[in-house]
Design a protein around this motif. Sequence first.
Motif, PDB file in Angstrom:
ATOM      1  N   SER A 147       0.956  -1.192  -0.030  1.00  9.08           N
ATOM      2  CA  SER A 147      -0.017   0.025  -0.058  1.00  9.08           C
ATOM      3  C   SER A 147       0.809   1.236  -0.052  1.00  9.08           C
ATOM      4  CB  SER A 147      -0.860   0.102   1.233  1.00  9.08           C
ATOM      5  OG  SER A 147      -1.785  -0.838   1.119  1.00  9.08           O
ATOM      6  N   ILE A 194      -7.384 -12.315  -5.292  1.00  7.45           N
ATOM      7  CA  ILE A 194      -8.479 -11.317  -5.491  1.00  7.45           C
ATOM      8  C   ILE A 194      -8.156  -9.871  -5.718  1.00  7.45           C
ATOM      9  CG2 ILE A 194     -10.647 -10.315  -4.334  1.00  7.45           C
ATOM     10  CD1 ILE A 194     -10.841 -13.290  -2.635  1.00  7.45           C
ATOM     11  N   ILE A 195      -7.056  -9.626  -5.135  1.00  7.56           N
ATOM     12  CA  ILE A 195      -6.889  -8.005  -5.051  1.00  7.56           C
ATOM     13  C   ILE A 195      -5.864  -7.727  -6.175  1.00  7.56           C
ATOM     14  CG2 ILE A 195      -6.914  -7.882  -2.420  1.00  7.56           C
ATOM     15  CD1 ILE A 195      -3.712  -7.851  -2.695  1.00  7.56           C
ATOM     16  N   SER A 235      -8.420  -9.240  -9.947  1.00  9.82           N
ATOM     17  CA  SER A 235      -8.520 -10.636  -9.581  1.00  9.82           C
ATOM     18  C   SER A 235      -8.019 -11.265 -10.694  1.00  9.82           C
ATOM     19  CB  SER A 235     -10.098 -11.031  -9.566  1.00  9.82           C
ATOM     20  OG  SER A 235     -10.579 -10.849 -10.860  1.00  9.82           O
ATOM     21  N   GLU A 271      -9.361 -13.289 -12.618  1.00  3.72           N
ATOM     22  CA  GLU A 271     -10.389 -13.364 -13.953  1.00  3.72           C
ATOM     23  C   GLU A 271      -9.807 -11.942 -14.848  1.00  3.72           C
ATOM     24  OE1 GLU A 271     -11.184 -13.994 -11.004  1.00  3.72           O
ATOM     25  OE2 GLU A 271     -12.073 -15.952 -11.078  1.00  3.72           O
TER      26      GLU A 271
HETATM   27  P1  FAD Z   1     -16.383  -8.254  -7.769  1.00 10.22           P
HETATM   28  O1  FAD Z   1     -15.684  -7.227  -8.738  1.00 10.22           O
HETATM   29  O2  FAD Z   1     -17.784  -8.205  -7.413  1.00 10.22           O
HETATM   30  O3  FAD Z   1     -15.956  -9.807  -8.531  1.00 10.22           O
HETATM   31  C1  FAD Z   1     -16.607 -10.980  -8.148  1.00 10.22           C
HETATM   32  C2  FAD Z   1     -16.012 -11.971  -8.864  1.00 10.22           C
HETATM   33  O4  FAD Z   1     -16.484 -11.751 -10.254  1.00 10.22           O
HETATM   34  C3  FAD Z   1     -14.402 -12.159  -8.895  1.00 10.22           C
HETATM   35  O5  FAD Z   1     -14.041 -13.454  -8.963  1.00 10.22           O
HETATM   36  C4  FAD Z   1     -14.067 -11.404  -9.980  1.00 10.22           C
HETATM   37  O6  FAD Z   1     -13.064 -11.863 -10.689  1.00 10.22           O
HETATM   38  C5  FAD Z   1     -15.476 -11.910 -11.011  1.00 10.22           C
HETATM   39  N1  FAD Z   1     -15.586 -10.776 -11.989  1.00 10.22           N
HETATM   40  C6  FAD Z   1     -15.758  -9.480 -12.150  1.00 10.22           C
HETATM   41  N2  FAD Z   1     -15.959  -8.887 -13.106  1.00 10.22           N
HETATM   42  C7  FAD Z   1     -15.595  -9.870 -14.072  1.00 10.22           C
HETATM   43  C8  FAD Z   1     -15.340  -9.828 -15.598  1.00 10.22           C
HETATM   44  N3  FAD Z   1     -15.764  -8.984 -16.416  1.00 10.22           N
HETATM   45  N4  FAD Z   1     -15.419 -11.153 -16.208  1.00 10.22           N
HETATM   46  C9  FAD Z   1     -14.886 -12.271 -15.439  1.00 10.22           C
HETATM   47  N5  FAD Z   1     -15.060 -12.192 -14.026  1.00 10.22           N
HETATM   48  C10 FAD Z   1     -15.411 -11.173 -13.342  1.00 10.22           C
HETATM   49  N6  FAD Z   1      -9.537  -2.237  -2.639  1.00 10.22           N
HETATM   50  C11 FAD Z   1      -8.754  -0.896  -2.371  1.00 10.22           C
HETATM   51  O7  FAD Z   1      -9.325  -0.205  -3.249  1.00 10.22           O
HETATM   52  N7  FAD Z   1      -7.532  -0.589  -1.893  1.00 10.22           N
HETATM   53  C12 FAD Z   1      -7.054  -1.863  -1.138  1.00 10.22           C
HETATM   54  O8  FAD Z   1      -6.013  -1.574  -0.612  1.00 10.22           O
HETATM   55  C13 FAD Z   1      -7.502  -2.999  -0.998  1.00 10.22           C
HETATM   56  N8  FAD Z   1      -6.986  -4.092  -0.317  1.00 10.22           N
HETATM   57  C14 FAD Z   1      -7.569  -5.273  -0.359  1.00 10.22           C
HETATM   58  C15 FAD Z   1      -7.304  -6.339   0.305  1.00 10.22           C
HETATM   59  C16 FAD Z   1      -7.950  -7.552   0.475  1.00 10.22           C
HETATM   60  C17 FAD Z   1      -7.430  -8.684   1.324  1.00 10.22           C
HETATM   61  C18 FAD Z   1      -8.846  -7.643  -0.275  1.00 10.22           C
HETATM   62  C19 FAD Z   1      -9.890  -8.869  -0.034  1.00 10.22           C
HETATM   63  C20 FAD Z   1      -9.626  -6.606  -1.023  1.00 10.22           C
HETATM   64  C21 FAD Z   1      -8.885  -5.387  -1.067  1.00 10.22           C
HETATM   65  N9  FAD Z   1      -9.282  -4.379  -1.908  1.00 10.22           N
HETATM   66  C22 FAD Z   1      -8.681  -3.143  -1.795  1.00 10.22           C
HETATM   67  C23 FAD Z   1     -10.518  -4.464  -2.779  1.00 10.22           C
HETATM   68  C24 FAD Z   1     -10.254  -5.427  -4.030  1.00 10.22           C
HETATM   69  O9  FAD Z   1      -9.472  -4.306  -5.207  1.00 10.22           O
HETATM   70  C25 FAD Z   1     -11.554  -6.045  -4.616  1.00 10.22           C
HETATM   71  O10 FAD Z   1     -12.129  -6.998  -3.690  1.00 10.22           O
HETATM   72  C26 FAD Z   1     -11.411  -6.440  -6.091  1.00 10.22           C
HETATM   73  O11 FAD Z   1     -11.109  -5.589  -6.898  1.00 10.22           O
HETATM   74  C27 FAD Z   1     -12.387  -7.372  -6.548  1.00 10.22           C
HETATM   75  O12 FAD Z   1     -13.819  -6.429  -6.353  1.00 10.22           O
HETATM   76  P2  FAD Z   1     -15.118  -7.386  -5.273  1.00 10.22           P
HETATM   77  O13 FAD Z   1     -14.548  -7.965  -4.365  1.00 10.22           O
HETATM   78  O14 FAD Z   1     -15.976  -6.259  -5.344  1.00 10.22           O
HETATM   79  O15 FAD Z   1     -15.399  -8.465  -6.229  1.00 10.22           O
END
Ligand code: FAD
Length: 365
Positions: free
Chosen positions: A77, A344-345, A348, A350
């Motif tokens: 970070s 995930i982060i 992801s 995907e």
């Molecule tokens: P979603 O976007 O809802 O996705 C859910 C699932 O659907 C995932 O498997 C994803 O790959 C898949 N998916 C989504 N869209 C598509 C597509 N077009 N095609 C195929 N598959 C798709 N965020 C920050 O801003 N700053 C940070 O410092 C930060 N640190 C984090 C640390 C941890 C431990 C975690 C768990 C998350 C953190 N995050 C942070 C958030 C992180 O960036 C998000 O969790 C991540 O971008 C995924 O978003 P989401 O969890 O909303 O999943």
Amino acid sequence: SLELRALAGELIGDQPDAWDRAGAIPEDLVRKLAEAGALCAEVPARYGGLGLSSAESGEFTAYVGSRCSSLRSVMTSQGMAAWTIQRLGDRGQRTEFLPRLTSGAVAAVGFSETGAGSDLSTMDTEIRSDGDSVVVDGHKVWVTAADYADLLVVFGRYEGGAAAAVVPATTPGVHVERVPEPMGCRAAGHANIRLDGVRLPAANLLGGAGQSTAMLVTTALAYGRISVAWGCVGILRACLAEVRGHAVSREQFGKPLGEHQLVARHVAELLVAEQSATRACEHASRRWDERSPEMVLATVLAKYVSSRQAADGAASAVQVLASAGARDSHPVARAYRDAKLMEIIEGSNEICQLILSEHVLAGAK
Ligand code: FAD
């Protein structure tokens, strides 16, 4: 970087399991590493940084990652905040903020929102100019290190495009709340942040304001991705060390576990995982150090390869250790929980796959 490793090694000691259980790293320790410039070791010397190359910083990141993914996440970070300021900030902003990040201040970066995860174009957070101030309203979720942070680099919508603002965590209207019970990296200080009418000097709006969301977040994420990738190399090295020790010392059916071929296969696959992740990271760091146009793709590739290998490798390590590793805070159990989150982060798996396939298909047009 050997000195850095010694400093970090001494400070970390045997405490990561206890930090994981407590859900926090002692603040004075985070502060000491921040004061040494170790949390963002690539910041150039002219801004008070250590000026490490990406390859050197990567090896250091892997070392910290092999000991404690929570602390490594805090580094990711801080490094991402510094890189964002270095790339998007103007000269005055670089001179103002970077020396703070190399002398004790801790920073976090907020993109994600409840409704904007993988698709950051739907961010609701609003940044607007108001005379000689900037006002930020919104809500960020899962911001790593936010619980330790003095400065929050917050992305939001701005005049038809996007922008990033540097928000001191003590500004009125900033509310930071810990994410309860994260599955892994439990001491990384993940927090949700509410920003209610947060008013800042105009100088806290980073340059590049109004450009596309994709352009701005890709800049910041590139650093996050390579840092996570090297951190995953560290997870694999820690797993390899645990598996090596166990496979030679534990005997079943009259011989060490490692002499049973199905266990030996796990050992071999872990080595392949660690080596292939290391090579992918070294390649990305070389492109990074050359500032090659290939660096963005090489970084996505490294992040994808390393996080997948770490998640699979940590699962194999738990399998080989079996009941010996089946306690929440055992290094392999911790690696298993931490590594899964790395898939995930920062884009992801995907999303990384989509970027990689787009690259291939664009080449066919
Ligand atoms: P979603 O976007 O809802 O996705 C859910 C699932 O659907 C995932 O498997 C994803 O790959 C898949 N998916 C989504 N869209 C598509 C597509 N077009 N095609 C195929 N598959 C798709 N965020 C920050 O801003 N700053 C940070 O410092 C930060 N640190 C984090 C640390 C941890 C431990 C975690 C768990 C998350 C953190 N995050 C942070 C958030 C992180 O960036 C998000 O969790 C991540 O971008 C995924 O978003 P989401 O969890 O909303 O999943």
